[in-house]
Write an enzyme that holds these catalytic residues in place. Structure first.
Site, PDB file in Angstrom:
ATOM      1  N   THR A   1       0.834  -1.029   0.180  1.00 13.05           N
ATOM      2  CA  THR A   1      -0.090   0.043   0.116  1.00 13.05           C
ATOM      3  C   THR A   1       1.052   1.194  -0.013  1.00 13.05           C
ATOM      4  O   THR A   1       2.085   0.975  -0.159  1.00 13.05           O
ATOM      5  CB  THR A   1      -0.900  -0.003   1.091  1.00 13.05           C
TER       6      THR A   1
ATOM      7  N   ASP B   1      -9.701  -9.179   1.457  1.00  8.45           N
ATOM      8  CA  ASP B   1      -9.653  -8.859   2.675  1.00  8.45           C
ATOM      9  C   ASP B   1     -11.121  -9.200   3.423  1.00  8.45           C
ATOM     10  O   ASP B   1     -11.048  -9.004   4.795  1.00  8.45           O
ATOM     11  CB  ASP B   1      -9.634  -7.187   2.642  1.00  8.45           C
TER      12      ASP B   1
ATOM     13  N   SER C   1     -10.545  -3.056   6.363  1.00 12.03           N
ATOM     14  CA  SER C   1      -9.103  -2.782   6.201  1.00 12.03           C
ATOM     15  C   SER C   1      -8.537  -2.273   7.333  1.00 12.03           C
ATOM     16  O   SER C   1      -9.146  -2.238   8.361  1.00 12.03           O
ATOM     17  CB  SER C   1      -9.316  -1.648   5.178  1.00 12.03           C
TER      18      SER C   1
ATOM     19  N   GLY D   1       0.819  -1.507   4.746  1.00  8.87           N
ATOM     20  CA  GLY D   1       1.382  -2.480   5.156  1.00  8.87           C
ATOM     21  C   GLY D   1       0.418  -3.444   6.134  1.00  8.87           C
ATOM     22  O   GLY D   1       0.659  -4.058   6.673  1.00  8.87           O
ATOM     23  N   GLY D   2      -0.856  -3.272   5.553  1.00 11.23           N
ATOM     24  CA  GLY D   2      -1.927  -4.437   6.038  1.00 11.23           C
ATOM     25  C   GLY D   2      -2.011  -4.066   7.350  1.00 11.23           C
ATOM     26  O   GLY D   2      -2.070  -2.900   7.990  1.00 11.23           O
TER      27      GLY D   2
END
Length: 561
Positions: free
Chosen positions: A382, A424, A443, A464-465
């Site tokens: 991201t 996700d 998210s 970074g998730g």
């Protein structure tokens, strides 16, 4: 994998100077120099923070196509200095109308392996970042969309230079690329390398269409048709109606207090802001000033606070359009006091699990569906960028195509990759985060603005998730508790863990602290790796100075005027 924090030191003056800047009339911080330069150009031409941020997003599709792009989504947070309002233009992806709860299970009811399901056309959600920017530009912008796209077209016509970040992404994740993406990123079957220049003629064509016809061309015109045709050829189920009916929401941030500061961050369906505040409120019950920034006590508190918060995050996050989410309960002081007792300073507490925030939210407790651990799951890729203008307006935006190069599917003849954000959703249905028509997956994006006495003093965020949460809260603690300047706070080595005993870590953490945590029942991933990529701007109101800082884990640049 090599990374910026392995190769950059404070003694490397030229790199440090690129990553930090001061200004009086404006500041930009992004993960790529071309994007930062374009953002600064817009500010110098008299544009405001929203104008500059829109231009930056188009530029990042050139330099960071593996991280973000117009085929992805994002949370575009705007603080308007005149109205004093802070809003989130929610451009998060939505599932097509044909999405269904069991879409990630095979014919035997087993979860489809992540690498397989994440590169299928059915993993692609309706992109939302362009629609979010369009709404923000209509409300706050001062420049025409065509003029904000033009600098990226000029840059693309000169050729895009591959940097070390893209080089390594290609080397590590080329298996994710579909046929059209391979034609661009792997000419003659070989990955582009650091220092090479390539040309994105198809993306230039797409940008010219958007200049002429506006953002609606993406959702209704030629570009929309190309998206649907590309996906249907690969077995996808997105329809033109899904694009045409995409809906942006303008949301209130989630707000919280920490040690005399007020923080605004992303609200559900991005759980990131809620969990950042959750962790900070857990830590507020401890006197952090007692501990050194390198101490085992600090790292222990960070690790256990993350475990407590992520246990609830995984169980209780979802799309509030679909079902109630207990945000109020998770941030309720009495509930946090109860959860804080799980941190004992004696060991990794084996009894940490999700609690019952519904008891403090007035809602009905629901069944929690546990998801399988998937060790082969790729880390999310991201980007985050932030802008402050001469009038005090602020944009903090985290945007993404989700995993490296998203789904790997490039839209035919249009030069941009599509996200894989539907992964996700929970693979096993039944919980708050199950797939369904029009739904938005959970998210962790956490664009954040910090206020003191009603005025903004800091803006930051990270990619970074799930590690976004770790990067953001640790940088905030480094600034607000340990008194570090912003660049120092960003570079201080971070750790990350979710609910289990395994800790990810960055090079430079105290080996003494690491050993102590291992004695207490934690384990560490074998090799250090970069956790997040924080971009931030500190606002020194007393002296009228803006201080920008970019994380050395990518080729970031802060640029001020």
């Amino acid at each position: 994998m090599a990374n910026g924090k392995d190769i950059i030191t404070r003694s490397d003056k030229s790199l440090f100077e690129r990553e930090t800047a001061t200004g009086k009339k404006g500041m930009v911080a992004t993960a790529h120099p071309v994007a930062s330069d374009i953002g600064r150009e817009i500010l110098e031409r008299g544009g405001n923070a929203v104008d500059a941020a829109v231009a930056i997003q188009f530029a990042l599709n050139l330099g960071e196509p593996m991280m973000t792009g117009i085929g992805g989504s994002g949370f575009f947070m705007v603080h308007d200095s005149k109205s004093k309002e802070t809003k989130i233009y929610d451009g998060h992806t939505r599932a097509p109308k044909k999405a269904y709860a069991e879409m990630f299970l095979d014919e035997n009811g087993e979860v489809i392996p992540f690498r397989d399901r994440s590169t299928r056309a059915t993993a692609v959600g309706v992109p939302g970042i362009l629609a979010a920017m369009e709404h923000a530009l209509e409300k706050h912008g001062t420049m025409k969309l065509a003029d904000l796209i033009e600098p990226s077209i000029r840059a693309a016509e000169k050729g895009v230079k591959v940097n070390w970040v893209m080089d390594q992404s290609l080397k590590n994740f080329e298996y994710r690329l579909g046929d059209h993406a391979r034609e661009l990123f792997m000419p003659k079957g070989k990955c582009l390398c650091d220092g090479e220049t390539y040309f994105k003629d198809d993306l230039i064509k797409t940008y010219r269409i958007l200049q002429k016809e506006g953002i609606r061309a993406f959702y209704e015109g030629e570009i929309a048709e190309a998206i649907v045709d590309t996906l249907k050829e690969l077995g996808g189920f997105m329809e033109l109606e899904d694009l045409r009916n995409y809906k942006v929401t303008i949301d209130e941030p989630v707000w919280g207090d920490y040690r005399g500061y007020k923080l605004a961050s992303s609200n559900m369906p991005s759980s990131g802001g809620t969990i950042v505040l959750y962790i900070l409120k857990l830590l507020e019950g401890f006197d952090m000033s007692r501990y050194d920034a390198k101490s085992w006590e600090k790292y222990y508190l960070f690790a256990e606070a993350m475990r407590v918060a992520f246990s609830d995050k995984i169980a209780f996050s979802g799309d509030p359009e679909n079902a109630p989410v207990p945000v109020k309960g998770m941030l309720h002081e009495k509930y946090l006091e109860e959860r804080r007792k799980l941190i004992n300073f004696e060991s990794r507490n084996p009894d940490i699990d999700f609690g019952n925030p519904w008891a403090y939210d007035g809602g009905k407790e629901i069944k929690v569906v546990r998801q399988p651990y998937e060790p082969e799951r790729d880390r999310s890729e991201t980007t985050h960028f932030t802008v402050v203008d001469q009038w005090g307006n602020i944009v903090a935006c985290t945007s993404t195509v989700e995993h490296p190069f998203g789904s790997g599917i490039m839209v035919k003849g249009h030069g941009f990759v599509l996200n894989n954000e539907l992964t996700d959703f929970d693979a096993i249905p039944g919980g708050l985060n199950e797939p369904g028509p029009g739904r938005r997956p959970v998210s962790c994006k956490s664009p954040t603005i910090v206020f003191k006495d009603g005025e903004p003093v800091l803006t930051l965020g990270s990619p970074g998730g799930p590690t976004i949460v770790g990067s953001v809260f640790q940088t905030l603690v480094n600034v607000l508790d340990f008194g570090m300047d912003l660049k120092e706070a960003i570079e201080e080595p971070r750790i990350f863990n979710s609910t289990g005993p395994l800790i990810g870590w960055e090079k430079g953490i105290s080996m003494e602290a690491k050993g102590k945590l291992e004695e207490m029942g934690f384990s560490f991933i074998e090799a250090a790796f970069p956790i997040g990529n924080v971009q931030g701007i500190a606002i020194d109101r007393e002296n009228g100075i803006l201080k920008g800082a970019s994380d050395s884990s990518r080729e970031g640049k802060a640029a001020g005027i």
